[in-house]
Motif scaffolding. Structure first.
Motif: not given
Length: 155
Positions: A73-78
């Motif tokens: 998924v890799g939301y990019g939040d972390f």
């Protein structure tokens, strides 16, 4: 508590006698993924500890990150900022992608196998029905031949 739970989960996934190989592989991969996510979360926190700009500084954040990473998924939040953090992330990604591929393949194989068994059962039933019909026709022809033979003998 957690190691006992993991042991029991692995026994349930792999221990059934007669369970197909693809289901065992998918179960084993899922168990490995769980361990990799738990250990990877700890490893990324250790790798990122004290790094400038690090946002994976607590285990709960790292666990959420490992779930995001394993599922691609890799939301990019972390995200990891150190080399070793990225190495851990790569491992979590590879194991996650492999696991979901295996689980998808196992489900597809199960569905296809189920359909093949259904078709085989239907074909076998149709074959038996055809044999019964052929036998009934042979009996009728035999009876007709006997009747015709009896009429030819008594003119």
């Amino acid at each position: 508590m957690l190691p006992g739970f993991l042991t029991r989960a692995v026994e349930l996934l792999l221990g059934k006698e007669g369970r197909s190989l693809h289901l065992k592989a998918a179960g084993a991969a899922t168990a490995v993924l769980g361990v990799v996510m738990l250990v990877g979360s700890w490893a990324v926190v250790a790798a990122e500890h004290g790094a400038h700009g690090a946002n994976l500084t607590t285990y709960p954040r790292a666990l959420w990150w490992s779930i995001e990473t394993a599922t691609t998924v890799g939301y990019g939040d972390f995200y990891p900022v150190t080399l070793w953090g990225r190495v851990v992330g790569s491992g979590v990604m590879v194991v996650g992608i492999t696991t979901y591929g295996l689980v998808t393949a196992a489900l597809a194989t199960w569905f296809v196998g189920r359909e093949q068994r259904r078709r085989h059962h239907l074909a076998h039933g149709a074959e038996e029905l055809g044999e019964e019909a052929a036998h009934a026709l042979h009996e009728r022809f035999d009876r007709l031949e006997r009747l015709l033979a009896g009429r030819n003998e008594n003119p």
